[in-house]
Design an enzyme around this catalytic site. Structure first.
Site: not given
Length: 326
Positions: A125, A155, A271
Site C-alpha cells: 500500500h 500487502d 508502514s
C-alpha cells in the site's frame, strides 16, 4: 690475691638449646605483610554489601587459591549502551524512507534494505499505483527506485534502488520464535520524520488483520479521502481487526493475514518499516496502526500490527520475479 680481687668465672659456651632462632625477616616486615590481607578482608565485606559478584572475586583473592575454575566473572554492565540504543544504532542504516508519487498525490512510508545492491522490502500500500518512487537513505542521500514486484494479498512489495551498491542489508530473524512480552524496536518515518525510533513489546501474536488490496484506484468516496491524505504527505491505511474497521473503510477488495501485535508507537509513515528484536534482527514489517481521532489528529494508542518476517522470507523469491500483481 687481695680481698678486692676475685677470680674470673669460668667461660661456658652457650648451650645449643638456648641459641637465638634465626629470623629471616625483621618483625616490622611481618607486621607490614599482614596489612594487605586486612585491607582485602575489609574490601570483601564492602563488596559483599555492594554486590555478590564482586564479593566472590575479592574472596578469591583473599583465599589465595587463584583457581580460575572457581572464580566468578564480573561484568561492567554500565559500560554497555542500553538495548534500544544499541539496536537503533545497528539497524538504522538499513531503514529507508519511501516517497511514492501517484496521479493523485504522494504517499510516504518506510522500507527495509534486504540486499547490498538496493533491494528494499515495504508494504504494497506504500507504493501501489506509484508513477515515481524516491528513497531517502539514513545518511540523507536521495535516490530513485523502481517497483520490482508486489503481492497485494500479503500487502508486501519489493523495490530496487537504482545504481546502489555497498548498502547495509538488514538481518532477517525468525518470527516463529517470538513470545508475547518480548521487547521490540520499531524504526520508520512517521509523518516524514525519517529514522524515528520507538520501542515496546509484542502484545499478541497471530492476529487476523484485514486490509485493502489496492489504494487510490477509484474516483470517489473513500478513495478521495485517501487521496487527500496522500496530498498532505502521508498515507493513513484503513484496516479491520476484531470485526471493527479503523482509519476508514477498507473497501470491497480485501486481504487478511496473521499479524504481530505490538504496543510500540506507530504512526502514518511507519508502514513498511522494521519491527526488530533485541538481537537487531528484523522480525516484522510494520503495516497497520490504529489512528486515534480524525486524520488531522494522528497518534498512536499502542495498537499496531506487523507482517511476520517469516511471511516476508517465504514471499521474497516471488517478489523478485515480479510478484502476484493485482
Amino acid at each position: 690475691m687481695t680481698d678486692n680481687e676475685y677470680p674470673a668465672p669460668p667461660a661456658y659456651p652457650p648451650h645449643p638449646h638456648f641459641a637465638e632462632p634465626a629470623q629471616p625477616y625483621p618483625a616490622s616486615h611481618r607486621t607490614r605483610a599482614r596489612r594487605p590481607v586486612a585491607l582485602l578482608a575489609a574490601a570483601a565485606i564492602v563488596a559483599a554489601v555492594v554486590g555478590g559478584g564482586s564479593a566472590a572475586l575479592v574472596g578469591e583473592l583473599t583465599s589465595g587459591r587463584g583457581d580460575s575454575a572457581q572464580s566468578t566473572p564480573v561484568q561492567n554492565v554500565s559500560a554497555k549502551g542500553s538495548g534500544v540504543s544499541a539496536v537503533a544504532n545497528a539497524v538504522s542504516p538499513s531503514i529507508v524512507e519511501i516517497k511514492a508519487a501517484t496521479a493523485s498525490g504522494q504517499s510516504t512510508g518506510s522500507g527495509v534494505i534486504v540486499s547490498g545492491d538496493g533491494e528494499v522490502i515495504t508494504n504494497n500500500h506504500v507504493v501501489a499505483g506509484a508513477d515515481e518512487v524516491k528513497v531517502s537513505l539514513s545518511d540523507g542521500t536521495s535516490k530513485t527506485a523502481k517497483v520490482v514486484g508486489t503481492d497485494p494479498g500479503k500487502d508486501l512489495a519489493l523495490i530496487k534502488i537504482q545504481d546502489a551498491k555497498g548498502l547495509k542489508a538488514a538481518k532477517l530473524g525468525d518470527s516463529g520464535k517470538l513470545r508475547v512480552g518480548d521487547q521490540v524496536v520499531a524504526i520508520g518515518s512517521p509523518e516524514g520524520l525519517t529514522g524515528t525510533v520507538t520501542s515496546g513489546i509484542v502484545s499478541a501474536l497471530n492476529r487476523d488483520v484485514t486490509v485493502a488490496k489496492e489504494q487510490g484506484q477509484g474516483g470517489g468516496g473513500q478513495d478521495q479521502g485517501q487521496q487527500r491524505q496522500q496530498q498532505r504527505g502521508f498515507s493513513q491505511w484503513p484496516f479491520e481487526f476484531g470485526g471493527n474497521q479503523y482509519n476508514g473503510d477498507t473497501g470491497s477488495s480485501k486481504t487478511t493475514y496473521k499479524a504481530i501485535q505490538t504496543d510500540a508507537s506507530l504512526n502514518p509513515g511507519n508502514s513498511g518499516g522494521a519491527l526488530i528484536n533485541m538481537n537487531g534482527e528484523i522480525i516484522g514489517i510494520n503495516s497497520a496502526m490504529y489512528n486515534a481521532g480524525s486524520s488531522d489528529t494522528a497518534g498512536s494508542v499502542g495498537l499496531g500490527f506487523a507482517i511476520p518476517v517469516n511471511t516476508v522470507k517465504a514471499d521474497l523469491a516471488k517478489l523478485r520475479a515480479g510478484g502476484s500483481g493485482h
